[in-house]
Design a protein around this motif. Structure first.
Motif, short mmCIF file in Angstrom:
data_model
loop_
_atom_site.label_atom_id
_atom_site.label_comp_id
_atom_site.label_asym_id
_atom_site.label_seq_id
_atom_site.Cartn_x
_atom_site.Cartn_y
_atom_site.Cartn_z
N UNK A 169 53.05 52.54 46.55
CA UNK A 169 52.22 52.91 45.42
C UNK A 169 51.37 51.75 44.93
N UNK A 170 50.09 51.99 44.80
CA UNK A 170 49.18 51.01 44.21
C UNK A 170 48.40 50.18 45.19
N UNK A 171 48.71 50.23 46.48
CA UNK A 171 48.08 49.28 47.41
C UNK A 171 46.64 49.64 47.74
N UNK A 172 46.22 50.88 47.52
CA UNK A 172 44.86 51.30 47.90
C UNK A 172 44.05 51.78 46.71
N UNK A 173 44.42 51.37 45.51
CA UNK A 173 43.71 51.81 44.32
C UNK A 173 42.47 50.96 44.09
N UNK A 174 41.58 51.46 43.20
CA UNK A 174 40.35 50.74 42.90
C UNK A 174 40.63 49.40 42.23
N UNK A 175 41.59 49.38 41.31
CA UNK A 175 41.89 48.12 40.64
C UNK A 175 42.49 47.10 41.60
N UNK A 176 43.19 47.58 42.65
CA UNK A 176 43.69 46.66 43.67
C UNK A 176 42.54 46.05 44.45
N UNK A 177 41.52 46.85 44.75
CA UNK A 177 40.35 46.34 45.44
C UNK A 177 39.65 45.26 44.61
#
Length: 782
Positions: A169-177
């Motif tokens: 969970x969370x690895x491909x989100x916009x904030x991760x980018x």
């Protein structure tokens, strides 16, 4: 033919009612542990990750959508795949350009200001240098800890897990980018012993995933027009393109990017995907080359030869002698030993850091990164001050190398704390410099005796220690460039001894530095083919290909003797259950029944009370449930329904009914296939977020239209190794284990699958695998 068709269900569920197995009773009678309750939620740790659904759920919504598609849908689908491949390449290339421009300019300003100040005071110069690095590192760790925790590290183990079938969970989100891009600028620009190449792979994967799901709905950056890739299988292909684009952008190595995606990260591969990945990497190469041509005009500030990685050593050693093969093999052995030691040390330190340090909160993580920044800045500034300067050697006028080099610019022979103008500090040449420029200096040809053995050993010990300690901090961190730095240092050291021993041979120390870099990466990351091509592409020297292959094979063999590769070790530490390409040997002595004998079978009736469904979801963490139906021949399994689908139905509430009997055909048009799609890397819906009244809890829900009527099934006595290969190569999430069938109703061979295309229906691209099967048995009910 199958009997017992339920005509009340027009989606074919009744035809599958008797096609599988009788369920065991609560006392364990009957067939034994024949059906698995699919406890992948219990296997994965505390809802931090979840298996992906690469299998096609052929329920009523899927078949209805397939039937409604026009003949233009398939060309549109294929065209959109190629368009997205183009956009992924452009987006990743632009992200790489932005990161490199920012890092090079920050580094340029830092070194220009430092060299200008140390002409008057070395203490003030050290203070400015340290504060500059500290500010950049603080910005990086603050962004990661407070905005995008999933952006920490390289991201390659998580992406490898995603392509292996596990979504963290969370690895491909916009904030991760966003956190990955700006965090990489701060951590790399701040002079830490890490690189930006691994984060660029994660960046490419994030861009691909966001494009595939139409953007980010949370930040209102989405479009329904491109939201066509809603299955995990399609997103997997896009993420694969993004990984290859990241490597191609980081190293300017498009072919190496394709091979990296094939060898290191992806678990499923096919020819159509190969074409798109290759196209994406080619687009990245064009975008990066265009940016470099534009920057050559001086419009990019301090961005210059040290920007994108390209260490051209084509003007170095032209040939090699068989006498050099032994010292080159020694480099491979050293790379395997140091690489395996690096993996083990980082594993221990990261485990200790996660267990004791990072549990104390964000402030401790920020303090740790800032402390490492202070230590790194102190070592890189103070150690060259303790080294005596050397007189400039006699250089060839045609070599283009200047001694000493002007302060604040990239190049060999840096004048740092030297009393005379015609002197240079060899330790400052590699320590008090950007990593890209330091590697270029170590790879440089026609610079004999530029470095002393004492300086190289000092740098190797200190930088190796810094790389081990820095790995695992709460900043975006890659290990490609630090690995190249470490390997090129001891490679150049070996080259110095070879030059001294074989005095009559035309030997370049820079050639051995290149081989050392390849050996350390091979010993740490255990890549062979892709790494070999990447090293050839970034050095522009095809003549060294056989030597690179030699050291890679030796270093990988030595490293495999001690432990696994860096990404596999880190994935295991993070609890990512990767499925290797081959099953364990012990699985050949086990069968499917042995693997699931301790599982608790949790089933749902075809028509279930809403309160019972809620109770099952609250008391079980399973992500899939067998659905049973009572017929004339007793209780039998009719399919598999996913937890996520049940949550969608409970939240929608439109399918609730008063009758405890199967529903009619009038209620089947209430859902589209997109209603059941979960955004990538999100936690999805939770049963705690769904609120139902007492009256709604007393209603019923017919699960037949929404379940998968044809999941994969294996007999209980099939060897576990065979089940493992089937599970991994088909990209499955669940497999039913059933008793041995009683009779055969048909046998499907290759010729039965070579169907002619209908003139009215164009066959769409189907999910293909690398499984090789001679024939398939068709069996009736068990």
């Amino acid at each position: 033919m199958l009997s017992g068709v339920d005509h009340d269900v027009p989606d074919g569920i009744g035809m599958a009612r008797l096609a599988w197995t009788r369920l065991p009773t609560a006392d364990g009678e009957g067939a034994g542990p024949s059906t698995s309750a699919v406890a992948d939620g219990e296997l994965l740790s505390a809802a931090a990750m979840e298996s992906l659904d690469y299998e096609v759920i052929e329920n009523y919504a899927y078949r209805e959508e397939q039937a409604q598609r026009s003949k233009f849908w398939v060309p549109y689908y294929v065209m959109l795949k190629w368009l997205f491949s183009l956009l992924i390449g452009v987006g990743t290339g632009l992200a790489a350009i932005f990161i490199n421009l920012a890092v090079e300019n920050f580094s340029g300003w830092k070194y220009t200001a430092t060299f200008a100040i140390i002409k008057h005071s070395y203490f003030v110069g050290f203070f400015v240098y340290t504060v500059f690095n500290l500010a950049l590192v603080f910005s990086s760790v603050y962004i990661v800890t407070n905005f995008a925790p999933a952006a920490a590290g390289s991201g390659i183990p998580e992406i490898k897990g995603y392509l292996n079938g596990v979504d963290t969970h969370g690895i491909l989100l916009f904030r991760t980018l966003v956190g990955k891009i700006f965090g990489s600028i701060g951590s790399v620009g701040g002079g830490l012993a890490l690189g930006k190449e691994g984060p660029l792979v994660h960046t490419g994967a994030c861009i691909a995933s966001l494009l595939g799901q139409g953007g980010s709905a949370k930040y209102h950056l989405s479009s329904r027009w491109v939201r066509i890739f809603e299955s995990d299988r399609d997103r997997r292909d896009l993420v694969t393109c993004g990984c290859a684009a990241g490597v191609a952008a980081a190293f300017r190595a498009p072919v190496g990017g394709v091979l990296f995606a094939l060898e290191e990260v992806t678990s499923w591969w096919r020819s159509h995907l190969m074409w798109r990945v290759f196209f994406t990497s080619a687009v990245v190469a064009v975008v990066v080359r265009s940016a470099m041509n534009w920057c050559n005009s001086g419009k990019c500030g301090h961005f210059g030869a040290g920007g994108f990685i390209i260490w051209d050593i084509s003007g170095g050693q032209e040939d090699y002698s068989y006498q050099e093969l032994f010292p080159m093999a020694i480099i491979g052995v050293i790379g395997g030993l140091l690489g395996a030691l690096f993996n083990q040390l980082t594993l221990y330190i990261t485990k200790w850091r996660r267990t004791y340090l990072h549990k104390k909160g964000k402030r401790v993580q920020i303090f740790e990164a800032c402390l490492i920044s202070l230590v790194t800045s102190t070592i890189s500034f103070v150690l060259p001050l303790l080294r005596k300067c050397s007189p400039c050697p006699q250089l060839d006028t045609n070599s283009g190398i200047e001694c000493p080099h002007p302060p604040g610019t990239d190049g060999n022979f840096v004048n740092f704390y030297c009393s005379k103008d015609r002197e240079y500090n060899d330790l400052a040449t590699i320590f008090f410099n950007t990593q890209d420029d330091a590697i270029r200096n170590l790879f440089s040809a026609k610079t004999f005796h530029e470095y002393s053995a004492q300086s190289l050993i000092t740098f190797l010990v200190m930088f190796y220690s810094l790389a081990v300690v820095t790995f695992g901090t709460a900043v975006p961190a890659g290990q490609f460039v630090p690995g190249i730095m470490i390997g090129s240092t001891y490679g150049r050291l070996v080259g110095m001894f070879v030059v001294k021993f074989y005095k009559k041979l035309n030997i370049e120390e820079g050639t051995y530095a290149l081989l050392g870099a390849a050996s350390f990466l091979g010993g740490s990351m255990r890549m062979t083919v892709s790494l070999c091509v990447i090293m050839v592409e970034i050095t522009n020297n095809l003549k060294l290909l056989p030597l690179i292959m030699l050291v890679l094979l030796v270093s990988k063999a030595v490293g495999d003797f001690f432990n696994e590769g860096l990404y596999e070790e880190q994935a295991r530490l993070r609890g990512i259950p990767l499925l290797d390409s081959r099953p364990k040997q012990v699985m050949r002595n086990m069968n499917a029944r042995d693997a699931c004998k301790n599982q608790k079978v949790v089933c749902l009736p075809r028509v279930s009370r809403v309160v019972d469904i809620v109770s099952v979801l609250r008391t079980n963490k399973h992500n899939g449930f067998p659905v049973v139906d009572r017929g004339l021949n007793g209780e039998s399994v009719i399919g598999l329904i996913l937890r996520s689908h049940l949550l969608v139905l409970l939240q929608a509430k439109v399918d609730f009914q008063n009758s405890p009997f199967p529903c009619g055909p009038g209620v089947l048009n209430r859902h589209n296939l997109s209603d059941f799609v979960k955004p990538a890397s999100s936690k999805g819906k939770s049963i705690d977020d769904i609120h139902l009244t007492e009256d709604e809890l007393g209603l019923y829900l017919d699960l037949a239209p929404f379940l998968n009527p044809s999941p994969y099934v294996v007999p209980e006595d099939m060897s576990l190794a065979k089940v493992y290969n089937l599970f991994r190569q088909l990209g499955l999430r669940h497999i039913f284990v059933v008793p041995r069938p009683s009779r055969v109703v048909g046998l499907i061979t290759r010729k039965d699958l070579l169907l002619e295309e209908d003139s009215n229906n164009v066959m769409a691209e189907l999910p293909s695998t690398s499984v090789s099967i001679t024939g398939l048995l068709l069996v009736p009910a068990w």
